[in-house]
Design a protein around this motif. Structure first.
Motif, mmCIF file in Angstrom:
data_model
loop_
_atom_site.group_PDB
_atom_site.id
_atom_site.type_symbol
_atom_site.label_atom_id
_atom_site.label_comp_id
_atom_site.label_asym_id
_atom_site.label_seq_id
_atom_site.Cartn_x
_atom_site.Cartn_y
_atom_site.Cartn_z
ATOM 1 N N TYR A 1 0.827 -1.214 0.000
ATOM 2 C CA TYR A 1 0.000 0.000 0.000
ATOM 3 C C TYR A 1 0.862 1.265 0.000
ATOM 4 N N THR A 2 2.104 1.159 0.455
ATOM 5 C CA THR A 2 3.012 2.307 0.354
ATOM 6 C C THR A 2 3.338 2.602 -1.109
ATOM 7 N N GLY B 1 0.396 3.955 -2.816
ATOM 8 C CA GLY B 1 0.190 5.332 -2.379
ATOM 9 C C GLY B 1 0.964 6.322 -3.222
ATOM 10 N N MET C 1 -2.296 13.934 -2.131
ATOM 11 C CA MET C 1 -2.116 13.040 -0.995
ATOM 12 C C MET C 1 -3.398 12.826 -0.198
ATOM 13 N N TYR D 1 -5.391 9.593 -0.994
ATOM 14 C CA TYR D 1 -4.704 8.425 -0.431
ATOM 15 C C TYR D 1 -4.969 8.319 1.066
ATOM 16 N N THR D 2 -4.896 9.445 1.785
ATOM 17 C CA THR D 2 -5.098 9.454 3.233
ATOM 18 C C THR D 2 -6.499 8.993 3.604
ATOM 19 N N LEU E 1 -6.729 5.180 3.037
ATOM 20 C CA LEU E 1 -5.830 4.475 3.948
ATOM 21 C C LEU E 1 -6.423 4.414 5.355
ATOM 22 N N CYS F 1 -7.048 3.282 -5.003
ATOM 23 C CA CYS F 1 -7.476 3.697 -3.661
ATOM 24 C C CYS F 1 -8.208 2.572 -2.942
ATOM 25 N N VAL G 1 -5.692 0.174 -1.644
ATOM 26 C CA VAL G 1 -5.085 0.702 -0.423
ATOM 27 C C VAL G 1 -6.023 0.512 0.768
#
Length: 286
Positions: free
Chosen positions: A78-79, A82, A91, A94-95, A98, A151, A154
């Protein structure tokens, strides 16, 4: 009540870990290569610290070694995804996926597979925290279908990291919490350098391995390692439907406070609304 106090302490340490990581990123950059290098060093220091605390011994079981390796593979995956998302969007998207994945997937898993009791108030708390995350991370452009698929990947990858961690802590053949932190650090120390073999090294020079940056990495490892240890202790007694939403909500609140204290970040209106929703949602889990 002791378990909740330990989780609050875990959230505070996690916020400080994020602050230390942000300082590292400001000085070393945010390239994928740098991120994997940071995680490899982080794993080394975390394993070394808890190995010393544990009296320089760490009993191994095939089950715990396999779980630690699986979690590290998911984290690396997932990193990497991302960074692909951040190349296509910002970002914030992604946040959102996550954090909500790390909270919602173990919540649903606990209800369906662990027989944890359903609570209207806790479900409302989960929804409030999820809403807070979305509100605090609005403003990104409309993503395309490929970005949405990344996404979603993730979302589930981070969600199953939490699920696997919970399953390990309640399993009969598991090592202790401190020993598992050692294995988790060792797995990252081994697997992240392997991942680096397939990642292009940035052309610009970074100070990722300078003495100052290594000291900062060691501090991050201590903060993050102790926070993770406390979360593992909580996973033994608290249901997944309580643990992960509580950790998520609390970490958002304390991370916002850390941003204000250490970086002088003035929260926007939507950030304040999100913090208020997080606080209310977290309280509903008590």
């Amino acid at each position: 009540m002791t378990d909740y106090l330990l989780l609050i302490l875990a959230d505070i340490l996690l916020a400080l870990y994020f602050a230390a990581t942000k300082v590292y990123q400001k000085r070393a950059g945010t390239a994928l290569y740098t991120g994997l290098l940071f995680n490899a060093a982080l794993g080394f220091f975390r394993a070394l610290l808890f190995f010393a605390v544990n009296g320089f011994k760490c009993p191994l079981t095939p089950f715990s070694v396999a779980i630690a390796a699986a979690m590290s593979v998911l984290c690396i995956a997932y990193t990497c995804l991302g960074f692909l998302i951040m190349e296509r969007d910002d970002m914030t998207l992604y946040t959102v996926f996550l954090m909500t994945g790390g909270m919602a997937v173990p919540y649903i898993w606990g209800l369906i597979f662990l027989g944890e009791p359903f609570s209207v108030l806790r479900t409302l708390g989960l929804l409030l925290i999820a809403l807070a995350i979305v509100i605090m991370n609005t403003g990104s452009k409309r993503p395309d279908k490929k970005t949405v698929l990344l996404c979603l990947a993730v979302f589930f990858l981070n969600g199953f990291v939490s699920v696997i961690s919970k399953e390990h802590q309640i399993a009969a053949g598991a090592v202790s919490s401190s020993e598992f932190v050692i294995l988790d650090g060792a797995a990252k120390m081994i697997l992240c350098p392997l991942a680096l073999l397939f990642v292009k090294k940035p052309q610009e020079k970074t100070e990722g391995l300078s003495p100052k940056m290594l000291a900062l990495t060691a501090l991050s490892a201590a903060l993050g390692g102790i926070s993770y240890f406390l979360q593992l202790k909580g996973a033994i007694n608290l249901p997944a439907t309580v643990l992960y939403p509580f950790v998520t909500g609390g970490s958002i609140i304390f991370t916002a406070l850390a941003g204000r204290v250490f970086f002088g970040e003035k929260p926007k209106k939507r950030t304040l609304i999100g913090i208020a929703l997080c606080f209310l949602g977290t309280v509903l889990f008590l």
